[in-house]
Design a protein around this motif. Structure first.
Motif, PDB file in Angstrom:
ATOM      1  N   ALA A   2       0.857  -1.189   0.000  1.00 44.52           N
ATOM      2  CA  ALA A   2       0.000   0.000   0.000  1.00 44.52           C
ATOM      3  C   ALA A   2       0.889   1.235   0.000  1.00 44.52           C
ATOM      4  N   GLU A   3       0.401   2.300  -0.627  1.00 40.29           N
ATOM      5  CA  GLU A   3       1.173   3.563  -0.641  1.00 40.29           C
ATOM      6  C   GLU A   3       0.209   4.737  -0.748  1.00 40.29           C
ATOM      7  N   VAL A   4       0.441   5.778   0.054  1.00 42.26           N
ATOM      8  CA  VAL A   4      -0.384   6.990   0.014  1.00 42.26           C
ATOM      9  C   VAL A   4       0.547   8.206  -0.010  1.00 42.26           C
ATOM     10  N   THR A   5       0.291   9.143  -0.915  1.00 43.76           N
ATOM     11  CA  THR A   5       1.160  10.300  -1.082  1.00 43.76           C
ATOM     12  C   THR A   5       0.347  11.594  -1.089  1.00 43.76           C
ATOM     13  N   GLU A   6       0.847  12.601  -0.408  1.00 46.10           N
ATOM     14  CA  GLU A   6       0.273  13.952  -0.464  1.00 46.10           C
ATOM     15  C   GLU A   6       1.399  14.899  -0.829  1.00 46.10           C
ATOM     16  N   THR A   7       1.295  15.547  -1.956  1.00 47.56           N
ATOM     17  CA  THR A   7       2.381  16.403  -2.435  1.00 47.56           C
ATOM     18  C   THR A   7       2.123  17.861  -2.112  1.00 47.56           C
ATOM     19  N   TYR A   8       3.150  18.511  -1.569  1.00 43.11           N
ATOM     20  CA  TYR A   8       3.068  19.952  -1.311  1.00 43.11           C
ATOM     21  C   TYR A   8       3.408  20.686  -2.610  1.00 43.11           C
ATOM     22  N   ARG A   9       2.510  21.551  -3.042  1.00 37.90           N
ATOM     23  CA  ARG A   9       2.766  22.324  -4.265  1.00 37.90           C
ATOM     24  C   ARG A   9       2.763  23.805  -3.932  1.00 37.90           C
ATOM     25  N   PRO A  10       3.936  24.456  -3.996  1.00 42.07           N
ATOM     26  CA  PRO A  10       3.981  25.883  -3.649  1.00 42.07           C
ATOM     27  C   PRO A  10       3.104  26.691  -4.601  1.00 42.07           C
ATOM     28  N   LYS A  11       2.405  27.697  -4.044  1.00 42.93           N
ATOM     29  CA  LYS A  11       1.548  28.537  -4.893  1.00 42.93           C
ATOM     30  C   LYS A  11       2.401  29.380  -5.812  1.00 42.93           C
ATOM     31  N   THR A  12       3.512  29.896  -5.267  1.00 41.69           N
ATOM     32  CA  THR A  12       4.429  30.685  -6.097  1.00 41.69           C
ATOM     33  C   THR A  12       5.856  30.249  -5.789  1.00 41.69           C
ATOM     34  N   GLY A  13       6.752  30.441  -6.764  1.00 45.71           N
ATOM     35  CA  GLY A  13       8.175  30.183  -6.547  1.00 45.71           C
ATOM     36  C   GLY A  13       8.483  28.734  -6.228  1.00 45.71           C
ATOM     37  N   GLY A  14       9.608  28.532  -5.516  1.00 46.19           N
ATOM     38  CA  GLY A  14      10.062  27.181  -5.204  1.00 46.19           C
ATOM     39  C   GLY A  14       9.478  26.702  -3.883  1.00 46.19           C
ATOM     40  N   ILE A  15      10.157  25.706  -3.289  1.00 43.49           N
ATOM     41  CA  ILE A  15       9.693  25.147  -2.018  1.00 43.49           C
ATOM     42  C   ILE A  15       9.994  26.115  -0.875  1.00 43.49           C
ATOM     43  N   HIS A  16       8.970  26.470  -0.090  1.00 44.85           N
ATOM     44  CA  HIS A  16       9.195  27.226   1.138  1.00 44.85           C
ATOM     45  C   HIS A  16       9.292  26.199   2.263  1.00 44.85           C
ATOM     46  N   PRO A  17      10.481  26.048   2.897  1.00 45.59           N
ATOM     47  CA  PRO A  17      10.666  24.978   3.880  1.00 45.59           C
ATOM     48  C   PRO A  17       9.597  24.969   4.972  1.00 45.59           C
ATOM     49  N   ARG A  18       9.225  26.139   5.496  1.00 43.19           N
ATOM     50  CA  ARG A  18       8.266  26.169   6.602  1.00 43.19           C
ATOM     51  C   ARG A  18       6.879  25.721   6.123  1.00 43.19           C
ATOM     52  N   GLU A  19       6.514  26.209   4.944  1.00 35.73           N
ATOM     53  CA  GLU A  19       5.210  25.803   4.367  1.00 35.73           C
ATOM     54  C   GLU A  19       5.174  24.300   4.096  1.00 35.73           C
ATOM     55  N   ALA A  20       6.289  23.771   3.609  1.00 32.75           N
ATOM     56  CA  ALA A  20       6.342  22.336   3.313  1.00 32.75           C
ATOM     57  C   ALA A  20       6.162  21.537   4.604  1.00 32.75           C
ATOM     58  N   ALA A  21       6.815  21.981   5.686  1.00 31.53           N
ATOM     59  CA  ALA A  21       6.703  21.286   6.974  1.00 31.53           C
ATOM     60  C   ALA A  21       5.274  21.384   7.505  1.00 31.53           C
ATOM     61  N   GLN A  22       4.656  22.550   7.331  1.00 31.14           N
ATOM     62  CA  GLN A  22       3.260  22.715   7.776  1.00 31.14           C
ATOM     63  C   GLN A  22       2.346  21.780   6.986  1.00 31.14           C
ATOM     64  N   HIS A  23       2.618  21.681   5.697  1.00 27.27           N
ATOM     65  CA  HIS A  23       1.857  20.765   4.848  1.00 27.27           C
ATOM     66  C   HIS A  23       1.965  19.334   5.389  1.00 27.27           C
ATOM     67  N   HIS A  24       3.200  18.912   5.692  1.00 22.26           N
ATOM     68  CA  HIS A  24       3.421  17.542   6.166  1.00 22.26           C
ATOM     69  C   HIS A  24       2.700  17.330   7.502  1.00 22.26           C
ATOM     70  N   ALA A  25       2.780  18.334   8.387  1.00 19.21           N
ATOM     71  CA  ALA A  25       2.148  18.209   9.708  1.00 19.21           C
ATOM     72  C   ALA A  25       0.627  18.081   9.549  1.00 19.21           C
ATOM     73  N   LEU A  26       0.095  18.859   8.604  1.00 21.69           N
ATOM     74  CA  LEU A  26      -1.353  18.868   8.372  1.00 21.69           C
ATOM     75  C   LEU A  26      -1.854  17.516   7.851  1.00 21.69           C
ATOM     76  N   TYR A  27      -1.052  16.895   6.976  1.00 19.17           N
ATOM     77  CA  TYR A  27      -1.525  15.671   6.318  1.00 19.17           C
ATOM     78  C   TYR A  27      -1.006  14.367   6.921  1.00 19.17           C
ATOM     79  N   ALA A  28      -0.043  14.459   7.852  1.00 21.39           N
ATOM     80  CA  ALA A  28       0.618  13.235   8.334  1.00 21.39           C
ATOM     81  C   ALA A  28      -0.378  12.178   8.833  1.00 21.39           C
ATOM     82  N   SER A  29      -1.291  12.571   9.746  1.00 18.43           N
ATOM     83  CA  SER A  29      -2.149  11.533  10.321  1.00 18.43           C
ATOM     84  C   SER A  29      -3.137  11.017   9.282  1.00 18.43           C
TER      85      SER A  29
END
Ligand code: ATP
Ligand code: FE2
Length: 335
Positions: A26-53
């Motif tokens: 089994a595999e489940v993926t949630e991808t963080y897609r920045p609205k503008t520019g490249g990856i914002h590290p803090r936003e990416a971490a917030q994304h992961h925290a939001l979707y982890a459970s």
């Protein structure tokens, strides 16, 4: 049969998978897609925290729907580094919680080795020279005497980041790599660009800047093409020398930039010339994915490597050559 649940989340992709020796169950993926520019590290971490459970719940449901019980799971593996600190910490927290909840061991996986091991699992490669090219990483590595040695690596930024940075400057959206590839196909002439190989190492940041400058006097198509030709020739040169030095006879391509058809073509030609075999895994196993962490965790767990919770801190600059490769016998090496 060993079963391991693995969680990946070093950068933009949060992905969890359950594997056994035979396959990905089994595999489940949630991808963080920045609205503008490249990856914002803090936003990416917030994304992961939001979707982890949510990701873990969906994964366990998918696993149970296929007739398995979570009691089958022997260990929880997670990406311990390298990667963005905030993202790594978020994933590590989920992994620890899950290991405690299920009362099973934790395994800390080096992300780069994850790319290598899934490639060895999902292709016929046994003892390859690996070209690992992604956003944050660019390395040529291979197994020798108990470790994955880094034969050559970038002295500054990863090839993917160099492509993304240039593409952003040219007004293209993130991720830029696939767009650069598309424009390069329509080029009509080559523009001279820097070619930087020092010993077995390479560098991309000067090339990225030079490509941006070259846009003033040349078409986007020609600049994309020339950027790719130089960058990929540098990577292929070092990969070829690693083959010559080690006497290995296989090349394995890993990481998101490995999707590039021009890079594959150049590696294919080099391997053909040298009589080496060239292996490329399916695309889903090339970019960051949970299965590669779960599978490497399985190899580590089966060879007796687990991680006490109290020493399970993450390491944003975790180098693959510091890991004891307990799951490969040295005799397996083809010398
Ligand atoms: P890592 O954490 O290992 O550095 P990553 O977060 O960069 O990985 P990957 O999925 O391995 O994630 O790679 C993403 C990179 O691959 C991006 O820089 C993207 O531009 C690049 N890429 C994707 N497709 C192509 C392509 N066809 N040609 C060139 N580059 C590509
Ligand atoms: Fe990666």
């Amino acid at each position: 049969m060993t079963t391991v649940l693995g969680i990946e989340g070093t950068a933009w992709n949060l992905s969890a998978a359950i594997v056994d020796e035979d396959d990905v169950i089994a595999e489940v993926t949630e991808t963080y897609r920045p609205k503008t520019g490249g990856i914002h590290p803090r936003e990416a971490a917030q994304h992961h925290a939001l979707y982890a459970s949510d990701v873990i719940e969906r994964l366990l449901r998918e696993y149970q729907d296929k007739g398995y019980s979570p009691q089958n799971i022997d260990a929880i593996a997670f990406s311990q580094g390298p990667g963005l600190g905030a993202c790594l910490r978020t994933v590590a927290t989920s992994a620890r919680a899950l290991a405690l909840l299920l009362d099973i061991p934790l395994v800390g996986v080096n992300h780069c080795i994850g790319h290598v091991e899934i490639g060895r699992w999902k292709t016929p490669a046994i003892d390859p020279v690996v070209l690992y090219v992604s956003g944050g990483n660019s390395q040529v590595l291979g197994h020798r005497a108990g470790k994955y040695r880094i034969f050559g690596e970038t002295l500054d930024i990863g090839i993917g980041n160099a492509l993304d940075k240039f593409a952003r400057g040219a007004g293209l959206t993130h991720p830029g790599g696939p767009k650069v590839e598309e424009y390069a196909r329509k080029a009509t002439s080559y523009v001279k660009m820097p070619y930087v190989v020092k010993g077995m190492d390479f560098s991309f940041s000067g090339l990225s800047t030079a490509a941006t400058d070259a846009l003033k006097d040349n078409s986007l198509e020609d600049v994309c093409y020339s950027f790719q030709e130089n960058a990929f020739a540098m990577l292929v040169e070092v990969t070829e020398r690693a083959l010559a030095h080690t006497g290995k006879s296989e090349v394995l391509l890993a990481g998101g930039v490995g999707a590039n058809m021009r890079l594959r073509e150049m590696l294919d030609v080099m391997c053909e010339d040298r009589g080496a075999s060239f292996y490329v895994p399916e695309k889903r196993f090339m970019g960051d994915n949970g299965a590669m962490i779960a599978y490497t965790g399985l190899l580590m767990f089966d060879s007796g490597t687990t991680l006490p919770i109290e020493s399970s801190h993450v390491d944003p600059s975790f180098r693959p050559d510091t890991v004891d490769v307990t799951w490969i016998a040295d005799e397996q090496e083809v010398l």
